[in-house]
Design an enzyme around this catalytic site. Structure first.
Site, PDB file in Angstrom:
ATOM      1  N   ASP A 297      -6.909   1.959   7.183  1.00 19.43           N
ATOM      2  CA  ASP A 297      -5.579   2.532   7.402  1.00 19.43           C
ATOM      3  C   ASP A 297      -5.699   4.038   7.612  1.00 19.43           C
ATOM      4  O   ASP A 297      -6.800   4.606   7.565  1.00 19.43           O
ATOM      5  CB  ASP A 297      -4.607   2.187   6.264  1.00 19.43           C
ATOM      6  CG  ASP A 297      -4.990   2.808   4.924  1.00 19.43           C
ATOM      7  OD1 ASP A 297      -5.757   3.789   4.902  1.00 19.43           O
ATOM      8  OD2 ASP A 297      -4.531   2.307   3.881  1.00 19.43           O
TER       9      ASP A 297
ATOM     10  N   TYR B 205       6.142  -8.582   8.653  1.00 19.85           N
ATOM     11  CA  TYR B 205       5.776  -7.166   8.760  1.00 19.85           C
ATOM     12  C   TYR B 205       5.959  -6.649  10.187  1.00 19.85           C
ATOM     13  O   TYR B 205       5.842  -7.403  11.155  1.00 19.85           O
ATOM     14  CB  TYR B 205       4.301  -6.956   8.400  1.00 19.85           C
ATOM     15  CG  TYR B 205       3.927  -7.268   6.980  1.00 19.85           C
ATOM     16  CD1 TYR B 205       3.950  -6.291   5.993  1.00 19.85           C
ATOM     17  CD2 TYR B 205       3.533  -8.560   6.617  1.00 19.85           C
ATOM     18  CE1 TYR B 205       3.591  -6.577   4.684  1.00 19.85           C
ATOM     19  CE2 TYR B 205       3.175  -8.859   5.310  1.00 19.85           C
ATOM     20  CZ  TYR B 205       3.203  -7.864   4.351  1.00 19.85           C
ATOM     21  OH  TYR B 205       2.842  -8.166   3.059  1.00 19.85           O
TER      22      TYR B 205
ATOM     23  N   ASP C 252       0.836  -1.201   0.000  1.00 21.80           N
ATOM     24  CA  ASP C 252       0.000   0.000   0.000  1.00 21.80           C
ATOM     25  C   ASP C 252       0.872   1.253   0.000  1.00 21.80           C
ATOM     26  O   ASP C 252       2.005   1.222   0.505  1.00 21.80           O
ATOM     27  CB  ASP C 252      -0.891   0.026   1.244  1.00 21.80           C
ATOM     28  CG  ASP C 252      -1.914  -1.098   1.246  1.00 21.80           C
ATOM     29  OD1 ASP C 252      -2.303  -1.528   0.151  1.00 21.80           O
ATOM     30  OD2 ASP C 252      -2.314  -1.528   2.352  1.00 21.80           O
TER      31      ASP C 252
ATOM     32  N   ARG D 125      -4.102  -4.921   7.078  1.00 19.60           N
ATOM     33  CA  ARG D 125      -5.199  -3.994   7.419  1.00 19.60           C
ATOM     34  C   ARG D 125      -6.421  -4.775   7.934  1.00 19.60           C
ATOM     35  O   ARG D 125      -7.099  -4.336   8.859  1.00 19.60           O
ATOM     36  CB  ARG D 125      -5.589  -3.167   6.192  1.00 19.60           C
ATOM     37  CG  ARG D 125      -4.599  -2.055   5.878  1.00 19.60           C
ATOM     38  CD  ARG D 125      -5.044  -1.234   4.688  1.00 19.60           C
ATOM     39  NE  ARG D 125      -4.927  -1.966   3.439  1.00 19.60           N
ATOM     40  CZ  ARG D 125      -5.791  -1.846   2.435  1.00 19.60           C
ATOM     41  NH1 ARG D 125      -6.853  -1.068   2.537  1.00 19.60           N
ATOM     42  NH2 ARG D 125      -5.603  -2.530   1.306  1.00 19.60           N
TER      43      ARG D 125
END
Length: 291
Positions: free
Chosen positions: A82, A68, A40, A173
């Protein structure tokens, strides 16, 4: 002769993955560029970039395990899940460490996860995020993903930080949204950094600015060999006559009976010649890197 290799780019915040591809193409003046795994715009970190024929194995790199570091802001539900989304609801509750630990195991292993409405998934031929931006109600099907490890880094009344190791197709997300709601609150991703994609690691990345500088020097060390990128695969050394036959698309006899459901690299003097995708001791696909 064209050069075929990979780059380990550290994507900066605000850039789409497609924009990074466009910039790399312009810097290196190459014909074909692709990326293995969309990030993203708000996210930073590892973005594997394939150059020329290296794009042939993007699907294999993209399928690798990912890691992550994610920060979730408590108290707000946003339409994109987000920091860039519009606020839809508020929550007063701030989960404690004990509450997080009590439910975190339910997110481990193979689970069903529904992607965010603002995603690149196609619905009736259109990108989901485009439909969502236009105000259309988007209903996405859940999918099976696998989260292999979740580590709580910190937690306070504003936000929480996690290390996450997961499979291809996992939306961080969605994890943030689902975790917060299961804890009786709301939350969204405020910071996301990808640390690893297969053999691509965060501490080995280069920035686009550094790539621009290094590209001016003939012997600069920024190119990653595809044979190394594909990782701990089996390497099968072949002779020059086999290389020649493969370059002309001819059939060759290879000793593959001992290989089951894996990728095998065909190499000659350390150079990747082709990749065999073997299913049940038979070659289901051959990806040639020789002209």
């Amino acid at each position: 002769m064209e050069d075929h290799f990979w780059l380990n780019i550290d994507k900066t915040k605000g850039y789409s993955s497609a924009k990074v591809v466009s910039i790399v193409k312009r810097i290196l003046k190459v014909k074909k560029v692709g990326h293995a795994g969309t990030l993203d715009p708000i996210a930073t970190g590892v973005l594997p970039i394939a150059i020329n024929k290296a794009t042939k194995v993007i699907d294999y790199v993209q399928a690798e395990e990912k890691e992550y570091y994610a920060e979730i802001k408590w108290g707000e539900k946003r339409d994109s899940d987000d920091i860039e989304g519009k606020i839809k609801s508020f929550a007063i509750k701030r989960p404690s460490n004990l509450e997080i630990f009590s439910i975190i195991s339910s997110f481990l292993g193979q689970i069903e996860q529904t992607p965010p409405e603002f995603s690149a998934i196609k619905v009736d031929g259109k990108r989901s995020y485009k439909l969502a931006r236009s105000g259309e109600k988007v209903i996405l099907k859940s999918r099976l993903i696998r989260i292999k490890e979740i580590r709580l880094i910190f937690n306070n009344d504003k936000k929480v930080g996690f290390f996450i190791r997961c499979s291809k197709g996992t939306y961080i997300r969605s994890f943030a949204r689902d975790l917060a709601e299961k804890l009786g609150s709301f939350g969204y991703i405020s910071n996301l950094r990808r640390l690893k994609v297969g053999n691509f690691r965060c501490h080995e990345t280069i920035s686009l600015d550094k790539l621009k500088i290094l590209s001016r020097f003939k012997n600069a060390n920024f190119k990653l060999k595809t044979v190394d990128v594909l990782g701990s695969r089996s390497n099968l050394e072949i002779e020059d006559d086999v290389v020649s036959k493969l370059s002309y698309g001819q059939k060759v006899a290879l000793p593959i009976n001992s290989y089951q459901n894996q990728l095998v690299n065909l190499v000659r003097s350390g150079k990747l010649i082709a990749v065999l995708d073997i299913k049940d001791s038979e070659v289901s696909k051959i990806i040639r890197f020789v002209n």
